[in-house]
Structures are given as structure tokens and as C-alpha cells.
Design an enzyme around this catalytic site. Structure first.
Site, PDB file in Angstrom:
ATOM      1  CE  LYS A  77      39.234  44.440  44.511  1.00  0.00           C
ATOM      2  NZ  LYS A  77      40.260  43.393  44.721  1.00  0.00           N
ATOM      3  CB  SER A  83      42.562  44.306  41.914  1.00  0.00           C
ATOM      4  OG  SER A  83      42.144  43.441  42.941  1.00  0.00           O
ATOM      5  CB  SER A 120      44.113  42.563  45.128  1.00  0.00           C
ATOM      6  OG  SER A 120      44.503  42.265  43.804  1.00  0.00           O
TER       7      SER A 120
END
Lengths: 567, 567
Positions: A132, A207, A231
Site C-alpha cells: 500500500k 482504503s 481498510s
């Protein structure tokens, strides 16, 4: 920075990203109207048969076995996944940093080590891993969805990246996030919107949405996301993946970038996302065995506990008692999720376990306390990061403001809590007191189930939806009620896939008595036709710092589901 | 409440305390001018020979052995310690809640259990345990030094007390603290001032000063204090005791009262204080083995790790490398402490270990960050608790304002930082970022010592003073520089006694170049004559959540010291 300059900056950075893709890896992309793009890697012609074989090897242990024996070199494995990641990028826009040469150079080092010494570097030898866009790497930007963070290369690797290198892995690409990270979808001004490869009209969640889309496309065998309110789990269930939310500080966050850095009331955690459970266990154990507490001062000094993994405290995995929370009394889950719970219940019963109902306990209070903590700076942190470039703070994930009848991206928080208020340190301490009381109340409540399980123990684990909906149209995922509880109570939680939505089976029920605006909006959102074929996942909730047990229990549930489908 | 009423309230409560003492336990107290009162239990005639034998059994394992075999009943052990505690109270004013009947009733239950079943209730069977005035017990006040908290009985036991009962212990008395808990001495308006039994002109330290005086008098075989800035370790070294400061949440704090409840940036922890190391280990292990995480949602799910206790990661205790920090570059320790470090160095070298110097790393920055966090509410919490009764916030621990030439109770913080500022949640987050960076910096610094130890490992543990002074006159202990670092960095730390001050050996050196106001004041405070005969202790610092290893290493140091003294 002058107004509008941020748009130029973003456009330049996006163009630079395009330039970082080897020209020969550009494909003929399907028309925008094509929703499901999962077969593009197979059909576009870019991947050789061997590359397809490699990237279709979804079991991380199998991949690592081939790498350790030198049957497949890290260079070829990394090349194969990189090409597939670039395909995924072209159809779902899931990537941020692309650095093919650097990754392949690393893979060559790994291969050379095996050739020279006959030994692997470590338990993740040769494995390409996607990260990420928070996990800083020396010399690279960590843009994390903010235009103002463009052009600020990291001075060093974060601890996770350092450790991945030591374990033999090949960090090979970074993945997209929403601005602020505080959305369950994935859109920002720099890299744009990530879509769900099962249906690009839908969000992959967020996310860690870039990871969700990438791993679902098999563009990475293992991705690392983060989770402060769901997330890791939201994109995992929206994209049909396994994803672990460990407890605070079990895995090393030190040196990663974040929103609201310094907010330590409810900590963001990092967790793996994969196509099969093997990768989740392998990654988690490898990191813990490498003693992250010697590099990250906050990392919990708790060695991997094999006895916990063997479910010593859960009857050794025999005749357990699970509890299903069908509804958290705040928002009612969509029909495919109800069916997924029914399937799971039947599978567990068939495997000799007891399954009882979980009566929700103070969910709305927990949610409200959590949201007040997240809003304790009145949004100051987010605005300050926007002001660096002049870009506006994104107010909706909707591509068009009037796309949906119900404004689902107006968080319930705003209705229930009003705008976030910038509070004092003292008031924050009062919220901590309230949070601690809620945690104690929930723990006692859980312990008290000892009276009804019949095992002599409290409920072994809770199973419920991670989100009330499955992957939904962009701009309509506002629910974090099911996920947030685990962050606030710091419960180890593991998202896992169960089935796919089926318009024949998952018919829309008549309206129930709505509890609030969002419950009503989520009800109206459901349409059996639109959601048909999308993955349906649940989450398994265990105790704080019980990663070993939660991994084992989810593997047990997964095996029961697979056995039940065969039977 | 009307002005002055708080004084009446305090006086009534103090009178009530006196009434709770059985009349026959009142003794002829020595004159106020008598400094050392340690022999009063032996000479006052209240204790029988058997009671003296029991209370002089300083090894907790030995006591528990007799209790488990029924050689000594819990009733007689509890009675003996209670009588001695009441003697300690009459000469040092160390107690708050006194509840003889309740404790003896509990002891009878414990004895009956052994008689009926032939088995102990648990690993702390029959042992009387004293508790700092924070550990709530159902039906009793938890006054904690605030007049405004008089008359508010707890609705339930805190988790520690619940667990002590389950383990077979007999909580039998509670002990004095300073108002706010944020002083290294022990004085409040309700119960007054606790004095040091080695010399009543001196403070026993604080904030667990009641425990320090009581345990030093052998009025309790094991006390439980708390530590947020040194509050277990300061009274331990001032009173010649062993005292453990575990890492955050290793032991269960849930339900205990506290100052600044909800402040979670630097958490208060609870720890045992005893006359020999056996009690520290026994208590810590008993609590951890009883799985506090099933009752306290914040308690760390880390079972007792016997391999860590066997020093597997420290060369199995053979040929280790310790580092001594002779001076933290902020305040220079007094001569007896320098000598204690020299003794310890010689003892460890004689035992085959290497001892190197520890060069301090960013101590002042760490201290400043910590003090800013403690002051983040601008004192709001303390003032609010004072306002409940109208009592004033105590500004000095000095019995007479002009008692000392140097105003040692003006914390350096006020010089360096100004008055505490009530900051916003966002600013608190910035302090967290700074703190995290400092922790990372210190961890890396420690890890880097691998290059100089010769063991292939970083320094195994750091040894240094807990306070720059030894027990000093009331109102003059303002130093928390040596202790605070461990709270801020969350390092497991264990205070242990080494020797006694000796006016012949510990001569005052010529003035050094003073670094700041406090360094100068501490230098001037030292007088070889005044401090003669007082206990001198140090602290051993290990890693976060390394309780097992730190306990084992301190036991190893203690054995080396004892062997060295014999040799």
C-alpha cells in the site's frame, strides 16, 4: 502553491507513472463498458504460458516452495507478476509507484544468493510483494493520495520494507489509496480512482483498495494493506480475498507514512491480503519470527505462539462454539451476506461445531466513540496536508454527485455526531475513558457467553459481515459499522471469502423498520441484478493479540466451507 | 462545599482511620526526634516471638511454602503482618484504609479451603498483600489523596483485587500516596505525610511511598505500587526494596483509580515491591499465568515466557555484557550511588560478565517530551479533583517553605518548559510523533551497541541510578530524570538495593560544572553526614515487554552482589 497548480502537478505525476511502464507491457484495453476484467491477463496475450502458470499459482506456500528449490527464479516470478500487475493497472488503475528495474535488480540478487550459497535468504525468499502507498522506500515518494506529498522522496525504508528485504522478499510495486485514507473506497487527485476487477462500476473498497484490485487480478501474490477502520477487510471482502487485521503493534508500522500520524488512541495496523490463507499465515509468522520489536519500539514482544495456533485454548479445534452476528442492530446486511452466514453456519455444523447467535452489544456507542476520536482534531491534519498543494479536501467518493438517489457517502457520523470538533487533550482523555469502559463491557459480555456455549469456554470466535453491503457502486460505500468495532476494541479479525452473489438466491426482502438514515439507504442500495456475481465475504473476530488463534480458526472455517461445498 | 470544610472532612476521616485500629495494637511510639524506627516492631512488645518469626520471613516463597503446608495459617500470618503494619503506621504514617476484620475473615476462608480440600486456592495462597491507595475494593473508598474522594465507596473490586482473591491472596491494607500521585514523595491533606523508617527526617519517596515505608518495616510481605514516572522505583530505592516497573499493560490496571484517567500516551503501570526478589517474581508470574487479558481488555496477551526467563536471548546468563550509565548528563548522581555502581560493576565482572559504560542518549529531550504530555491538560484534571472539596492543589512537598536553601521542589520542568499548557488533541498527536521518534532513536542506539559488546548481541541491560539522590529530606526530591525515561520509552525496569550510604566512603566531591538549576541544587543537597546509613539502590533497564528477562537479569545481578560481598 498557486491555485490550480496542484492539478498540473497531479497530471505530471500521473504521466510520469505512465512513462514508468515498459512500452511493451501496454495492452489493448477492453472497452470501459466491460465490467468484469478478471480474464484480461489470460486473454490479452502479454503473459507467456509459463507466466500464466506462475501467476495462477495462488498458494503462496507453493510459490515459495518453487522459489526455494530454484525451480522458478525470483526474476521470472517477479517479471510474471509485474507484467500482470501492469495489466491490472491498465484495467483497474490500482498502482502508484512502479519501479520494474529496481525490483528485478533485487530479484537477481536473491537468485544469485541461492545460486552461490544453496540457501534461501529467508522464509519469503524471492516472493514479490506489493505494498500500500504508505510503506516508504528509500528514494521514492510516498504520495499517499496527497498532491502536496509529490516530490518528497523518503530518506530510508520503513521497518516493514527493511524486514521484507531481510526475509528475502522482493517489494515490487505500490498501490493506490483514497486521499486521507479515511474512506472505504479508493480515489485521490494524483492517481485517480481504482475500480473493482469483478465489476468496474463497483468500488474495490478502501482504503487498501489498490491492493484489493491488484491481488484479485493475481497481479501480486501477496499485498500489504493497513486497517484503522476496516481498510484491509473492506477491500478483502469486496474483492474476494483473505485479509488479516492484526491487533495494534503486532506487526511493525514504524516508519510508514499515515494520516493523523501521532493519533495513538485507535492505531492503524498493517495486514496481509492474499488469494489463499497460506499467504496470510506465512507472512504474519515470518514477520513475527524476525522479532520486529528489535526495530520498531512499539512492536509487541510476543513471539509466535504455536500452542495458540494449535488452538490449545479452543478445544484444539474440535467441537468449538462459534457465534454468528446476523445483524449489528445499526445497519442490516444485504441478502448475499445473510446467505453467506447461513452457508458458514451449515458448514461449521457439518464439521461438528456448535453455532449460536451473537446478540450485538453497544455497537452504536462504540462507533460513536471511535468517530469522535478520529475527528478529535476537527480535520486539521487532513486540511493541512491538502493545503500543502492547494488541492481541495475530497468530500465524496461519488464520480458524479447525483449518481444515486440516496447520499450514501454522507457518513452517518455527520447525522449522528455533527461535524468533527477540534477538542482539547483533556477531552480526548475523557473519550479514552469512555472507550476503555466500552472495551471492558464488551470483554465481560463475551466472557459471560461461557454460560451458553456448552464448551466450558466463552464463544470461540464471532463471525459476521465486514460490511453491510458487498462491493457497491463508486460513491456508495459509507458503512464502517461492522469493521470499526474491531479497531476500537482492538480485536484480531480475519476477512475471508464465502461465495458469490446470486440474483436468483439473494432476492431483495421487503423493507424492515429502518433504524436510521444509513440503514434505510443501504436497504435501498441493494439490487439483486446489479450485485450479481460479486464476491461475498465475512470476517471472523477473535481476541486482542490472538493472531495465532484467529488465523487458525479462520483456516478451520475455510476448510469447513470447502468441505461443505464439495459435499 | 464551603471553604475550610475540606479540612474538617480530612480531620474526620483521619480520626476514623485511627478508630479503625484495634486499641490493643496501639503502642508507645518513640519520640519524634528518633529518626530510624526500623527496630520498633522488635522492641515495642506488641508482636509475639512467633509473629516476629513470621514477619521476619522476608522471602515470599518461604512464606508461601509454610502457608501451603498449613504450617502457618493465613489467619496467623495475616494477623502478624497486620499488627506489624499498624506499628509501621504509628511510626511512619504509611496507611490509608485499615480493615482488620475483613482481612481476617478472608484469611479464615483461605484456611478453611486448605483444610477442607487439602489444596491451596492458588499460587498466592494465604499471603497478605498491601495495595497502594488506587486499587479499588468493593464498599471501600479509594481516596487517593483527594479530600473530594472521601465517602465514595467503590461499587466493585478492581481487576487486580479480583485476581488476587482468585490466586488465594489476602489483600489486607491500603497505603498512602501524594495528592495527584505526581510527586516522588508522599503527602496529602487527608492522611498526611509518610516518613522513611530508615530516617523519618527523610521521605520514603513516592508516589507509592506508603508501600515503601510499610514493606521496609516488614509490615507487609509484598506491596503493589504503580509507576508512571518512577513511583514504584523511587520508594523502592529510597527504602531498600526490590520493585518492578513492568511495561504498559503487562499487569492489569483495569478498574484501579488514577490521576489523569484516560491519559494513554504514557501509561501508569502496576508493580510489586518486596524485601527479596522472590516476591517480585512470584507475584508477576502468578498474575500473568492467570491470564489478565480475560478480565482487562488492555492487558497484553503474552503468556509467561520461561525461555525468556532462562535468558535464552542473553547467552543463557553466561558472559553477558551490561552497561552502566554513571550519569545521564542532566543531573549528576550523589557519591553513594557512584559507589553502588562501582560495587555492581566489580561484582558482575567477578561473576564473569563484561561491564561497559553507557553513553546517555537524548535524555533531556525524552524528559521534556514526557513532561509536556503529562501537562497536556494544563493541570485541569488535578484542579477539578481539588475543586470537589475546595482543598488547594499542593504546590510543594516541603513541610516548611524555607526549610532548604535550594528550592528543590520547583521542578526543573517549570524552568525549562514553563507552566503546563492545556493543548489540543492535535498538538498532543504531535507530541506522540516526537515521542515515537525518540523511542525509535533510542532503540536503534541500543541495538547499535552490538558492535562494542563482544557478545554478538546489543548490551543485555543498562544499570543506573533510579534517582540522583538517595532518600532525602522531605520536600527535596524533585528528580525524575532517571526514572521517567523508562516510562516514556516503556522499558521494563527493576529497582534493587545495593548497599548503604557511608559517610567515610561517600565523601562530597568538589563542585562540577553544573548543567542546570537542578543539577546544582542536587549537588548542594548532598551531605555525607545526613545521608549516612540510608539504603542505596539502582535500577536495571531491559526492553519493552521483557519482564521475564529483566526479572532474571536482576536476580543474576543480585546474586553476583551477594557473592561479591561474601568474597
Amino acid at each position: 502553491m498557486a491555485a490550480k497548480d496542484w492539478q498540473k502537478l497531479c497530471a505530471e505525476r500521473k504521466e510520469q507513472q505512465l512513462q514508468s511502464i515498459p512500452k511493451e507491457w501496454l495492452i489493448q484495453t477492453p472497452p470501459e463498458s466491460q465490467g468484469n476484467v478478471l480474464d484480461v491477463p489470460e486473454t490479452c496475450g502479454l503473459l507467456t504460458d509459463r507466466e500464466l502458470e506462475i501467476t495462477n499459482t495462488v498458494d503462496v506456500d507453493a510459490l515459495l516452495g518453487k522459489l526455494a528449490l530454484g525451480e522458478w527464479s525470483s526474476v521470472e516470478v517477479t517479471t510474471a507478476f509485474y507484467k500482470r500487475a501492469i495489466i491490472a493497472q491498465q484495467v483497474t488503475n490500482c498502482l502508484t509507484e512502479i519501479f520494474v528495474e529496481q525490483a528485478l535488480a533485487r530479484a537477481r540478487v536473491v537468485d544469485e544468493h541461492l545460486k552461490q550459497t544453496g540457501k534461501t535468504i529467508g522464509p519469503l525468499h524471492g516472493l514479490p510483494i506489493s505494498l500500500k502507498d504508505q510503506f516508504s522506500m528509500k528514494g521514492k515518494d510516498t504520495i499517499m493520495g496527497y498532491a502536496g506529498w509529490i516530490g518528497k522522496p523518503a530518506e530510508q525504508d520503513c521497518v516493514l520494507v527493511e524486514m521484507l528485504y531481510d526475509l528475502g522478499a522482493v517489494p515490487f510495486v505500490r498501490t493506490n489509496v483514497p486521499q486521507t485514507l479515511m474512506w472505504g473506497e479508493t480515489y485521490n487527485h494524483v492517481f485517480g480512482r481504482t475500480t473493482n476487477p469483478y465489476n468496474r462500476y463497483m468500488t474495490p473498497g478502501g482504503s487498501s483498495g489498490g491492493e484489493g484490485a491488484l491481488v484479485a487480478m493475481r497481479g501480486s501474490p501477496l499485498g500489504v494493506g493497513t486497517d484503522i477502520g476496516g481498510s484491509v477487510r473492506i477491500p478483502s471482502v469486496f474483492c474476494g480475498l483473505y485479509g488479516l487485521r492484526p491487533s495494534y503493534e503486532r506487526l511493525p508500522y514504524q516508519g510508514a507514512m499515515n494520516s493523523q500520524l501521532g493519533q495513538e488512541s485507535i492505531s492503524s495496523v498493517l495486514g496481509p491480503m492474499t488469494v489463499t490463507p497460506a499467504g496470510v499465515r506465512r507472512f504474519t509468522r515470518a514477520i513475527i519470527d524476525a522479532k520486529p520489536w528489535n526495530r520498531d519500539p512499539l512492536a509487541v514482544r510476543k513471539p509466535w505462539n504455536q500452542r495458540e495456533y494449535e488452538l490449545e485454548e479452543h478445544g484444539h479445534g474440535i467441537g468449538m462454539c462459534f457465534a454468528i452476528m446476523w445483524d449489528n442492530d445499526v445497519v442490516k446486511p444485504h441478502p448475499p451476506l445473510i446467505r453467506a452466514m447461513e452457508i458458514t453456519k451449515a458448514a461449521l455444523e457439518a464439521a461438528g461445531h456448535k453455532v449460536i447467535d451473537w446478540i450485538p452489544h453497544r455497537h452504536l456507542e462504540i462507533y460513536q466513540n471511535t468517530e469522535r476520536i478520529f475527528g478529535a482534531d476537527g480535520g486539521h491534519d487532513f486540511r493541512a496536508d491538502c493545503e500543502l498543494s492547494g488541492e481541495p479536501l475530497i468530500q465524496t467518493m461519488s464520480p458524479t454527485e447525483d449518481a444515486h438517489e440516496y447520499a450514501l457517502d454522507q457518513p452517518l457520523a455527520k447525522v449522528l455526531l455533527g461535524e468533527p470538533e477540534h477538542i482539547s487533550a483533556f477531552k480526548l482523555w475523557q473519550l479514552h475513558k469512555e472507550k476503555r469502559d466500552l472495551r471492558k463491557s464488551h470483554l465481560d459480555y463475551w466472557e459471560a457467553t461461557k454460560a451458553v456455549t456448552g464448551t466450558g469456554r466463552p464463544v470461540d470466535a464471532i463471525i459476521n459481515p465486514a460490511v453491510a453491503s458487498i462491493a457497491c457502486p463508486h460513491g456508495t460505500n459509507s458503512d464502517a459499522f461492522y469493521t470499526t468495532m474491531c479497531n476500537s476494541l482492538d480485536l484480531t479479525t480475519y476477512a475471508f471469502p464465502v461465495t458469490f452473489a446470486d440474483k436468483e438466491l439473494d432476492v431483495k426482502p421487503p423493507p424492515h423498520q429502518f433504524r436510521n438514515h444509513e440503514d434505510e439507504a443501504i436497504y435501498h442500495l441493494y439490487d439483486a441484478e446489479i450485485f450479481h456475481g460479486l464476491p461475498v465475504g465475512l470476517q471472523l473476530i477473535g481476541r486482542t493479540l490472538e493472531e495465532e488463534g484467529v488465523i487458525a480458526m479462520t483456516e478451520l472455517v475455510d476448510r469447513a466451507l470447502k468441505a461443505h461445498k464439495v459435499a
